[in-house]
Design a protein around this motif. Sequence first.
Motif, PDB file in Angstrom:
ATOM      1  N   TYR A  92      -6.289  -3.520  -6.370  1.00  0.00           N
ATOM      2  CA  TYR A  92      -5.109  -3.558  -7.230  1.00  0.00           C
ATOM      3  C   TYR A  92      -5.325  -4.454  -8.448  1.00  0.00           C
ATOM      4  O   TYR A  92      -4.884  -4.129  -9.565  1.00  0.00           O
ATOM      5  CB  TYR A  92      -3.899  -4.050  -6.431  1.00  0.00           C
ATOM      6  CG  TYR A  92      -3.530  -3.151  -5.275  1.00  0.00           C
ATOM      7  CD1 TYR A  92      -3.624  -1.772  -5.385  1.00  0.00           C
ATOM      8  CD2 TYR A  92      -3.094  -3.681  -4.064  1.00  0.00           C
ATOM      9  CE1 TYR A  92      -3.298  -0.939  -4.324  1.00  0.00           C
ATOM     10  CE2 TYR A  92      -2.757  -2.870  -3.000  1.00  0.00           C
ATOM     11  CZ  TYR A  92      -2.874  -1.492  -3.134  1.00  0.00           C
ATOM     12  OH  TYR A  92      -2.551  -0.690  -2.079  1.00  0.00           O
ATOM     13  N   ASP A 115      -4.347   5.231  -4.414  1.00  0.00           N
ATOM     14  CA  ASP A 115      -4.812   5.024  -3.045  1.00  0.00           C
ATOM     15  C   ASP A 115      -6.011   4.081  -3.040  1.00  0.00           C
ATOM     16  O   ASP A 115      -6.819   4.072  -3.975  1.00  0.00           O
ATOM     17  CB  ASP A 115      -5.192   6.360  -2.401  1.00  0.00           C
ATOM     18  CG  ASP A 115      -3.980   7.282  -2.253  1.00  0.00           C
ATOM     19  OD1 ASP A 115      -2.892   6.776  -1.911  1.00  0.00           O
ATOM     20  OD2 ASP A 115      -4.139   8.498  -2.500  1.00  0.00           O
ATOM     21  N   VAL A 116      -6.111   3.316  -1.975  1.00  0.00           N
ATOM     22  CA  VAL A 116      -7.225   2.377  -1.826  1.00  0.00           C
ATOM     23  C   VAL A 116      -8.408   3.108  -1.202  1.00  0.00           C
ATOM     24  O   VAL A 116      -8.265   3.704  -0.123  1.00  0.00           O
ATOM     25  CB  VAL A 116      -6.808   1.176  -0.959  1.00  0.00           C
ATOM     26  CG1 VAL A 116      -7.971   0.190  -0.832  1.00  0.00           C
ATOM     27  CG2 VAL A 116      -5.589   0.485  -1.545  1.00  0.00           C
ATOM     28  N   PRO A 131      -7.856  -4.109  -0.412  1.00  0.00           N
ATOM     29  CA  PRO A 131      -6.700  -3.689  -1.220  1.00  0.00           C
ATOM     30  C   PRO A 131      -6.332  -4.645  -2.351  1.00  0.00           C
ATOM     31  O   PRO A 131      -6.136  -4.194  -3.489  1.00  0.00           O
ATOM     32  CB  PRO A 131      -5.574  -3.572  -0.185  1.00  0.00           C
ATOM     33  CG  PRO A 131      -6.269  -3.294   1.102  1.00  0.00           C
ATOM     34  CD  PRO A 131      -7.552  -4.056   1.033  1.00  0.00           C
ATOM     35  N   SER A 169       0.656   4.009  -2.998  1.00  0.00           N
ATOM     36  CA  SER A 169       0.334   5.385  -2.606  1.00  0.00           C
ATOM     37  C   SER A 169       1.395   6.349  -3.112  1.00  0.00           C
ATOM     38  O   SER A 169       1.095   7.497  -3.462  1.00  0.00           O
ATOM     39  CB  SER A 169       0.222   5.482  -1.084  1.00  0.00           C
ATOM     40  OG  SER A 169      -0.835   4.673  -0.601  1.00  0.00           O
ATOM     41  N   GLU A 206       0.828  -1.209   0.000  1.00  0.00           N
ATOM     42  CA  GLU A 206       0.000   0.000   0.000  1.00  0.00           C
ATOM     43  C   GLU A 206       0.862   1.259   0.000  1.00  0.00           C
ATOM     44  O   GLU A 206       0.503   2.261  -0.650  1.00  0.00           O
ATOM     45  CB  GLU A 206      -0.923  -0.013   1.225  1.00  0.00           C
ATOM     46  CG  GLU A 206      -1.912  -1.171   1.236  1.00  0.00           C
ATOM     47  CD  GLU A 206      -2.877  -1.083   2.402  1.00  0.00           C
ATOM     48  OE1 GLU A 206      -3.314   0.044   2.718  1.00  0.00           O
ATOM     49  OE2 GLU A 206      -3.190  -2.132   2.996  1.00  0.00           O
TER      50      GLU A 206
END
Length: 444
Positions: free
Chosen positions: A96, A85-86, A92, A80, A76
């Motif tokens: 992705y 960003d999640v 997550p 980022s 992450e």
Amino acid sequence: MVMEPSLLILDEPTSGLDSSSSQLLLKALRREALEAVNVCMVVHQPSYSLFRMFDDLILLAKGGLVAYLGPVKKVEEYFSGIGIDVPERVNPPDHYIDILEGMVKCSVNYKELPVKWMHHNSYPIPLDMRDSDSSESGQDSVGGSSTSAAHQSYAVELWQEFKLFVQMKNDDFLSYFKRRKDLSNRVTPGVLRQYRYFLGRVAKQRIREARLQAVDYLLLLIAGISLGTLAKVSDENFGAVGYTYTIIAFSLLSKIAAMRSFTLDKLQFWRERSSGMSCFAYFFSKDTIDQFNTVIKPAVYLCTFYYFNPPRSSIVDNYIILLCLLYCVSGFAYALAIYLEAGSAQLWSVLLPVVLTLIATQDDEKGSIIPFIKKFCYPAWALEAFLVANAERYRAVWLLTRCAAIAKRGYDLRDWKFCLIRLMVAGLAFRILALFLLVAFQKK
């Protein structure tokens, strides 16, 4: 799992399982990983709790290109850093994967993610991917590195590819002798501990191969009976005919049996070596277990050969000679099994004992190259040791016959230990060669 593998490759092991069953499965695999087992699996749509149980993660973009390879804890943070960003309440790994498939739009084009990863690790960008490189050169730039690379001549590109190939081979060779960076944050066992583990595994393998071991011993018994019956002891040549047949048969059977140590599990060895296994621990553990056969097989052969064809030399002398001979030919078999394919190695293991023994029994002629070759033939050393040990038992009226026969062959009664030393040194040299071939080459 019963074989205690060092590498597990699983394809979607959680498919068809509910959440609790998947959790139990991952916990069991996690325990195996803590016991120095490398677990590699392909998982689609893992839950966040399962996702956090992995050590490392590989995300593949379209075309099999790597978009991320590293610890799960930093995935992450990496995305980022490149502007991805999640969103809240989104898993997550699902986010992705959707981005890599192009299903979710974001600030970065999904086709550029492999190039982003290459720039992040300072990897060289392939020529066919430089057109999509937008991190260092703008889309409207004219004099950038992409344009200049596109106009490079074919000779320059070929030279760059050649340098890259040489560098890769050099890195592969040097990686065998230096410690690799462990991305899993686990401590790899040392060579001595791996050697102890491999001793246990090879010993279990030999127990499972008890039938093959029994067949080897049975063949030696049959060879001892056959050669002991056919080759009678002659006082004129000190039993040279029987010893010649013994060297051929014993070398051939011992080589074929010794080659199984490194022929049957080549693919497994390559996989384990890629995961950090020590080549030295692997080699010396197999060689240590094989010393059991080195001690037993000469006694098995002599118990029948000595009964049907008893020479004047003691059984202890013949046992020591066969033990040194087996140590020599087993090292030779290791080198053949590691470097050659199975069929070619077996062919050479059959031809070499016969050809070298025929050379060792040839008479020395002036101006011939045979006397020079005989100095480096292990059958010549073994035959000389056999005849010298037998000739020492001739006393009284047989002294003249002994001296004449020994002088005719160019032997010396004081060279018995020297012949044994040469056999042992040759066996050690062959093992060093086999270890070098195991480390430096990867033959199918």
